[in-house]
Design a protein around this motif. Structure first.
Motif, PDB file in Angstrom:
ATOM      1  N   ALA A  37       0.701  -1.156  -0.073  1.00  0.00           N
ATOM      2  CA  ALA A  37      -0.015   0.069  -0.028  1.00  0.00           C
ATOM      3  C   ALA A  37       0.939   1.168   0.238  1.00  0.00           C
ATOM      4  O   ALA A  37       2.010   1.212   0.295  1.00  0.00           O
ATOM      5  N   ARG A  38       0.293   2.489  -0.300  1.00  0.00           N
ATOM      6  CA  ARG A  38       0.979   3.544  -0.406  1.00  0.00           C
ATOM      7  C   ARG A  38       0.680   4.601   0.823  1.00  0.00           C
ATOM      8  O   ARG A  38       1.184   5.554   1.133  1.00  0.00           O
ATOM      9  N   ARG A  39      -0.338   3.926   1.794  1.00  0.00           N
ATOM     10  CA  ARG A  39      -0.842   4.741   2.921  1.00  0.00           C
ATOM     11  C   ARG A  39      -1.300   3.667   3.869  1.00  0.00           C
ATOM     12  O   ARG A  39      -1.708   2.547   3.549  1.00  0.00           O
ATOM     13  N   LEU A  40      -0.971   4.119   5.186  1.00  0.00           N
ATOM     14  CA  LEU A  40      -1.293   3.049   6.439  1.00  0.00           C
ATOM     15  C   LEU A  40      -1.868   3.829   7.468  1.00  0.00           C
ATOM     16  O   LEU A  40      -1.321   4.935   7.878  1.00  0.00           O
ATOM     17  N   LEU A  41      -2.937   3.492   8.025  1.00  0.00           N
ATOM     18  CA  LEU A  41      -3.201   4.190   9.254  1.00  0.00           C
ATOM     19  C   LEU A  41      -2.806   3.686  10.536  1.00  0.00           C
ATOM     20  O   LEU A  41      -2.626   2.420  10.710  1.00  0.00           O
ATOM     21  N   ILE A  42      -2.432   4.477  11.369  1.00  0.00           N
ATOM     22  CA  ILE A  42      -1.887   4.084  12.604  1.00  0.00           C
ATOM     23  C   ILE A  42      -2.381   4.751  13.760  1.00  0.00           C
ATOM     24  O   ILE A  42      -2.538   5.658  13.842  1.00  0.00           O
ATOM     25  N   GLU A  43      -2.985   3.742  14.750  1.00  0.00           N
ATOM     26  CA  GLU A  43      -3.687   4.256  15.953  1.00  0.00           C
ATOM     27  C   GLU A  43      -2.657   4.288  17.096  1.00  0.00           C
ATOM     28  O   GLU A  43      -1.882   3.310  17.258  1.00  0.00           O
ATOM     29  N   HIS A  44      -2.601   5.357  17.680  1.00  0.00           N
ATOM     30  CA  HIS A  44      -1.622   5.556  18.749  1.00  0.00           C
ATOM     31  C   HIS A  44      -2.339   6.624  19.888  1.00  0.00           C
ATOM     32  O   HIS A  44      -2.721   7.520  19.572  1.00  0.00           O
ATOM     33  N   ASP A  45      -2.600   5.934  21.082  1.00  0.00           N
ATOM     34  CA  ASP A  45      -3.234   6.698  22.124  1.00  0.00           C
ATOM     35  C   ASP A  45      -4.300   7.273  21.869  1.00  0.00           C
ATOM     36  O   ASP A  45      -4.583   8.558  22.340  1.00  0.00           O
ATOM     37  N   GLY A  46      -5.373   6.656  21.287  1.00  0.00           N
ATOM     38  CA  GLY A  46      -6.599   7.349  21.028  1.00  0.00           C
ATOM     39  C   GLY A  46      -6.595   8.079  19.662  1.00  0.00           C
ATOM     40  O   GLY A  46      -7.647   8.753  19.297  1.00  0.00           O
ATOM     41  N   GLU A  47      -5.652   8.223  18.788  1.00  0.00           N
ATOM     42  CA  GLU A  47      -5.398   9.233  17.855  1.00  0.00           C
ATOM     43  C   GLU A  47      -4.814   8.390  16.789  1.00  0.00           C
ATOM     44  O   GLU A  47      -4.426   7.436  16.806  1.00  0.00           O
ATOM     45  N   VAL A  48      -5.384   9.026  15.359  1.00  0.00           N
ATOM     46  CA  VAL A  48      -5.207   8.099  14.228  1.00  0.00           C
ATOM     47  C   VAL A  48      -4.256   9.003  13.483  1.00  0.00           C
ATOM     48  O   VAL A  48      -4.195  10.138  13.395  1.00  0.00           O
ATOM     49  N   TYR A  49      -2.967   8.344  12.915  1.00  0.00           N
ATOM     50  CA  TYR A  49      -2.049   9.055  12.151  1.00  0.00           C
ATOM     51  C   TYR A  49      -2.064   8.148  11.006  1.00  0.00           C
ATOM     52  O   TYR A  49      -2.168   7.066  10.629  1.00  0.00           O
ATOM     53  N   THR A  50      -1.590   8.878   9.831  1.00  0.00           N
ATOM     54  CA  THR A  50      -1.403   8.492   8.347  1.00  0.00           C
ATOM     55  C   THR A  50       0.047   8.474   7.963  1.00  0.00           C
ATOM     56  O   THR A  50       0.653   9.341   8.198  1.00  0.00           O
ATOM     57  N   LEU A  51       0.513   7.240   7.591  1.00  0.00           N
ATOM     58  CA  LEU A  51       1.869   7.167   7.055  1.00  0.00           C
ATOM     59  C   LEU A  51       1.630   6.805   5.596  1.00  0.00           C
ATOM     60  O   LEU A  51       1.113   6.133   5.105  1.00  0.00           O
ATOM     61  N   HIS A  52       2.305   7.820   4.885  1.00  0.00           N
ATOM     62  CA  HIS A  52       2.225   8.143   3.389  1.00  0.00           C
ATOM     63  C   HIS A  52       3.474   7.648   2.680  1.00  0.00           C
ATOM     64  O   HIS A  52       4.618   8.048   3.208  1.00  0.00           O
ATOM     65  N   LEU A  53       3.689   6.916   1.680  1.00  0.00           N
ATOM     66  CA  LEU A  53       4.736   6.788   0.963  1.00  0.00           C
ATOM     67  C   LEU A  53       4.362   7.826  -0.279  1.00  0.00           C
ATOM     68  O   LEU A  53       3.560   7.561  -1.170  1.00  0.00           O
ATOM     69  N   THR A  54       5.317   8.631  -0.451  1.00  0.00           N
ATOM     70  CA  THR A  54       5.286   9.568  -1.494  1.00  0.00           C
ATOM     71  C   THR A  54       5.863   9.324  -2.840  1.00  0.00           C
ATOM     72  O   THR A  54       6.418   8.229  -2.856  1.00  0.00           O
ATOM     73  N   ARG A  55       5.515  10.188  -4.039  1.00  0.00           N
ATOM     74  CA  ARG A  55       6.019   9.709  -4.997  1.00  0.00           C
ATOM     75  C   ARG A  55       7.482   9.787  -5.273  1.00  0.00           C
ATOM     76  O   ARG A  55       8.363   9.166  -6.027  1.00  0.00           O
ATOM     77  N   GLN A  56       8.191  10.517  -4.449  1.00  0.00           N
ATOM     78  CA  GLN A  56       9.711  10.557  -4.239  1.00  0.00           C
ATOM     79  C   GLN A  56      10.275   9.576  -3.580  1.00  0.00           C
ATOM     80  O   GLN A  56      11.352   9.559  -3.032  1.00  0.00           O
ATOM     81  N   ASN A  57       9.270   8.342  -2.893  1.00  0.00           N
ATOM     82  CA  ASN A  57       9.840   7.266  -2.113  1.00  0.00           C
ATOM     83  C   ASN A  57      10.136   7.658  -0.651  1.00  0.00           C
ATOM     84  O   ASN A  57      11.096   7.290  -0.079  1.00  0.00           O
ATOM     85  N   LYS A  58       9.574   8.693  -0.170  1.00  0.00           N
ATOM     86  CA  LYS A  58       9.724   9.163   0.976  1.00  0.00           C
ATOM     87  C   LYS A  58       8.688   8.661   2.071  1.00  0.00           C
ATOM     88  O   LYS A  58       7.523   8.698   1.410  1.00  0.00           O
ATOM     89  N   LEU A  59       8.795   8.789   3.186  1.00  0.00           N
ATOM     90  CA  LEU A  59       7.729   8.384   4.160  1.00  0.00           C
ATOM     91  C   LEU A  59       7.538   9.777   4.762  1.00  0.00           C
ATOM     92  O   LEU A  59       8.243  10.303   5.370  1.00  0.00           O
ATOM     93  N   LEU A  60       6.060   9.788   4.930  1.00  0.00           N
ATOM     94  CA  LEU A  60       5.448  11.036   5.578  1.00  0.00           C
ATOM     95  C   LEU A  60       4.487  10.755   6.659  1.00  0.00           C
ATOM     96  O   LEU A  60       3.627  10.094   6.203  1.00  0.00           O
ATOM     97  N   LEU A  61       4.624  10.940   7.853  1.00  0.00           N
ATOM     98  CA  LEU A  61       3.713  10.567   8.981  1.00  0.00           C
ATOM     99  C   LEU A  61       2.805  12.164   9.250  1.00  0.00           C
ATOM    100  O   LEU A  61       3.762  12.999   9.659  1.00  0.00           O
TER     101      LEU A  61
END
Length: 63
Positions: A37-61
């Motif tokens: 996948a290019r996107r992943l949802l991460i739950e932490h301490d009741g909050e939802v974060y999104t981990l993106h894989l960008t077109r430049q192959n970088k990770l963005l949280l």
């Protein structure tokens, strides 16, 4: 006086060598985490974060 300082330095080095080794930081490959996948949802301490894989192959949280 130099001999005393050398003895103190030796004692400090000896104490450091007997200290327990720090725990290794867990490591996981991003491909294993994303599983194609290019996107992943991460739950932490009741909050939802999104981990993106960008077109430049970088990770963005984002929140």
């Amino acid at each position: 006086m130099g001999a005393v300082m050398r003895a103190q330095e030796r004692d400090v080095r000896s104490a450091e060598s007997k200290a327990p080794a720090p725990e290794a930081t867990p490591r996981i490959d991003s491909a294993a985490l994303l599983k194609g996948a290019r996107r992943l949802l991460i739950e932490h301490d009741g909050e939802v974060y999104t981990l993106h894989l960008t077109r430049q192959n970088k990770l963005l949280l984002t929140k």
